[in-house]
Scaffold this motif. Structure first.
Motif, PDB file in Angstrom:
ATOM      1  N   HIS A   1       2.542  -7.047   4.720  1.00  0.00           N
ATOM      2  CA  HIS A   1       1.189  -6.513   4.853  1.00  0.00           C
ATOM      3  C   HIS A   1       0.663  -6.758   6.253  1.00  0.00           C
ATOM      4  O   HIS A   1       1.264  -7.491   7.041  1.00  0.00           O
ATOM      5  CB  HIS A   1       0.238  -7.204   3.851  1.00  0.00           C
ATOM      6  CG  HIS A   1       0.468  -6.800   2.442  1.00  0.00           C
ATOM      7  ND1 HIS A   1      -0.390  -5.984   1.747  1.00  0.00           N
ATOM      8  CD2 HIS A   1       1.495  -7.086   1.599  1.00  0.00           C
ATOM      9  CE1 HIS A   1       0.086  -5.789   0.523  1.00  0.00           C
ATOM     10  NE2 HIS A   1       1.223  -6.444   0.401  1.00  0.00           N
TER      11      HIS A   1
ATOM     12  N   HIS B   1       0.824  -1.222   0.000  1.00  0.00           N
ATOM     13  CA  HIS B   1       0.000   0.000   0.000  1.00  0.00           C
ATOM     14  C   HIS B   1       0.859   1.274   0.000  1.00  0.00           C
ATOM     15  O   HIS B   1       1.999   1.239  -0.410  1.00  0.00           O
ATOM     16  CB  HIS B   1      -1.003  -0.049   1.157  1.00  0.00           C
ATOM     17  CG  HIS B   1      -1.689  -1.377   1.231  1.00  0.00           C
ATOM     18  ND1 HIS B   1      -2.794  -1.692   0.483  1.00  0.00           N
ATOM     19  CD2 HIS B   1      -1.372  -2.522   1.906  1.00  0.00           C
ATOM     20  CE1 HIS B   1      -3.142  -2.956   0.722  1.00  0.00           C
ATOM     21  NE2 HIS B   1      -2.296  -3.477   1.572  1.00  0.00           N
TER      22      HIS B   1
ATOM     23  N   GLU C   1      -2.489   0.117   8.027  1.00  0.00           N
ATOM     24  CA  GLU C   1      -1.548  -0.855   7.467  1.00  0.00           C
ATOM     25  C   GLU C   1      -0.354  -0.206   6.784  1.00  0.00           C
ATOM     26  O   GLU C   1       0.787  -0.603   6.990  1.00  0.00           O
ATOM     27  CB  GLU C   1      -2.288  -1.777   6.485  1.00  0.00           C
ATOM     28  CG  GLU C   1      -1.374  -2.816   5.843  1.00  0.00           C
ATOM     29  CD  GLU C   1      -2.089  -3.702   4.829  1.00  0.00           C
ATOM     30  OE1 GLU C   1      -3.310  -3.547   4.655  1.00  0.00           O
ATOM     31  OE2 GLU C   1      -1.407  -4.539   4.205  1.00  0.00           O
TER      32      GLU C   1
HETATM   33 ZN    ZN Z   1      -2.242  -5.291   2.528  1.00  0.00          ZN
END
Ligand code: ZN
Length: 554
Positions: A453, A386, A400
């Motif tokens: 992640h 991300h 996150e």
């Molecule tokens: Zn993720």
């Protein structure tokens, strides 16, 4: 009745964690199953398995002893016998075994332990098993994969010395689990009663036949089957696993300098016992104290390895001389490591095999010079998920994109300290597309790709999970994922959720060994609280680095 054999008892007590053997008492068949009465040839064995909760009948109270055993049933029974049925399944491996299939966890566990294998991605859970396969499964599970090479002939009229399962059958014969007479009928489908008989007799010596002619361990061996005393020589805590290979779960760890008793060697793995119980460790990290202390130093003990070798084919024959005309003295399996002491004529190298000098073909070994760090000069891509307008998962005050960037930057610095060429897909709060991330890894010609992640789901979902994809470098990716997952669970305290094969874009399209880590669930209160603890990012980063190191270390 045969004398109690301490070694076997010890070994089974650990493997099975079944309650103390019902020493001296033969299990008596009660009327547990309406179709197995006291006169049935396998009544005692079936009753024993039922008592141990290894086997069960159907809803109407029948055992159906003469029906063919299915692969699913065998998986359930054998993982249960090995007390491995309660463990995480880990990997979704077979297209014909969904996670809601009744025997899913046992099948996955049996495959993970290499007791069973699939074919072309299928397990064929309702397929029957030939008697020769049953012998192989039972012998491998209880006496180790080296039982394949058990020497000697058997008397069965239909089993000759070249038969693929001869060693397994011979092993069962040697332990009085099958009677070596008449026909073995290796290609006949095994019945539930036949498999039950093998399994029960393997688990409980009192159910075995024979007696006086028992060829194995004699009285003087009793209680002293330790090969040597060793001491742990490892800079990081040494993983003690449930089986000989990194695919087996970590039972506990040992610190540098801990003394262990070494019972047997399987390839480059040692079966050991220490304060935490029995398990398997990689032989590279245990020094033989007996040898160090010995006055009788000879050239064997002072020789220095020039390189390490790792087997890159499914099996590799070890010979007593440097060409193929010499006798085979054993075999190594894929992933086994050896110390190389000398390059000899042509492609043959001098190695140590079970403590003795031996030779093998270098064409099937990956080599690295002795003493070189496993990580130095590797190129590893660290991919923080991300970024920027894409925050990823959010919950309990955690975002996150921030937490994974923090962990990723720490991984970068720790890996660089070890001589790794680290390539980051992002090192600040910017957005990189999924294809952009893959391109970075491909352009860098990276040795591995690690995507970091954190998860979001319903509030109850929790734990760390690590994914791989089987499109490229399937086996390596799975090993990398498993190594990191083990460390994450061990070092950050997250629950073990799973290691699984999934098609996430970045790991499906990168051609090098690749993995995608989900550190934990920001949407779960307990996971989130862990992630908010002081020092969490550092611990998570160290776990990722240690996992990568475990994967490369050999
Ligand atoms: Zn993720």
């Amino acid at each position: 009745m045969k004398k109690a054999n301490m070694y076997m008892v010890l070994m089974f007590a650990v493997l099975l964690a079944v309650q103390p053997f019902i020493g001296g008492k033969t299990a008596e068949a009660v009327d547990r199953f309406s179709d197995v009465d006291n006169s049935h040839w396998a009544a005692d064995e079936i009753e024993y398995l039922a008592e141990e909760n290894v086997a069960d009948g159907d809803a109407s109270g029948n055992f159906r002893p003469d029906e063919p055993l299915t692969r699913a049933q065998a998986s359930v029974m054998i993982t249960s016998a090995l007390d491995q049925d309660g463990l995480y399944p880990g990997i979704a491996s077979f297209s014909d075994v969904d996670s809601d299939f009744w025997a899913y966890a046992s099948i996955e566990r049996a495959a993970q332990m290499e007791i069973f294998q699939g074919k072309n991605g299928n397990f064929n859970p309702n397929g029957s098993i030939e008697k020769a396969q049953v012998a192989a499964v039972a012998a491998r599970a209880f006496f180790g994969s080296e039982s394949k090479d058990a020497a000697g002939s058997v008397d069965f009229g239909d089993i000759d010395d070249d038969f693929w399962a001869k060693g397994y059958i011979k092993t069962l014969v040697d332990h009085n689990i099958v009677e070596d007479t008449g026909q073995f009928e290796p290609n006949e489908a095994a019945t539930r009663a036949e498999f039950s008989a093998y399994l029960a007799r393997t688990m409980n010596e009192d159910l075995r036949g024979g007696g006086d002619n028992s060829p194995e361990e004699s009285e003087e061996d009793t209680g002293s089957r330790i090969l040597y005393e060793g001491v742990v020589d490892a800079s990081t805590p040494l993983n003690v696993r449930s089986g000989p290979g990194t695919e087996n779960g970590v039972l506990y760890t040992l610190q540098d300098g801990t003394k262990v008793d070494v019972y047997e060697q399987t390839g480059s793995w040692l079966k050991i016992s220490s304060h935490g119980g029995e398990g398997y460790v990689h032989g590279n990290y245990v020094t033989n104290v007996d040898e160090v202390d010995s006055d009788q130093d000879n050239e064997d003990k002072t020789a220095e390895a020039i390189a390490d070798g790792k087997v890159n084919s499914s099996t590799l024959v070890v010979r007593d001389g440097p060409n193929a005309s010499h006798d085979s003295i054993g075999r190594l399996s894929q992933g086994d490591t050896v110390k190389i002491y000398e390059e000899t004529n042509g492609s043959w190298v001098l190695i140590k095999y079970n403590g003795d000098w031996a030779y093998t073909h270098s064409g099937y070994l990956d080599e690295k010079p002795a003493g070189e760090s496993a990580l130095s000069n590797k190129t590893i891509v660290i991919d923080a998920g991300h970024g920027d307008h894409d925050p990823g998962a959010q919950g309990n005050g955690l975002v996150e994109k921030n937490i994974v960037l923090d962990v990723a930057l720490r991984v970068q610095s720790k890996l660089e300290d070890q001589g790794v060429n680290v390539v980051m897909t992002r090192d600040d709060d910017t957005f990189v597309s999924l294809s952009g991330r893959v391109n970075i890894a491909e352009r860098a010609d990276a040795d591995s790709f690690v995507s970091i992640h954190a998860n979001a789901a319903t509030p109850s979902a929790n734990g760390a999970e690590t994914f791989y994809d089987s499109s490229y470098k399937s086996r390596e990716s799975r090993e990398l994922a498993q190594s990191i997952q083990d460390r994450l669970v061990q070092e950050t305290g997250m629950n073990y959720r799973r290691v699984a094969d999934t098609g996430f874009y970045v790991i499906r399209n990168t051609t090098m060994p690749s993995t995608l880590i989900e550190l934990g669930f920001v949407t779960n209160t307990r996971d989130a609280n862990r992630m908010k603890q002081a020092g969490y990012e550092n611990r998570a980063a160290q776990a990722v680095v240690n996992g990568i190191e475990d994967y490369y270390e050999w």
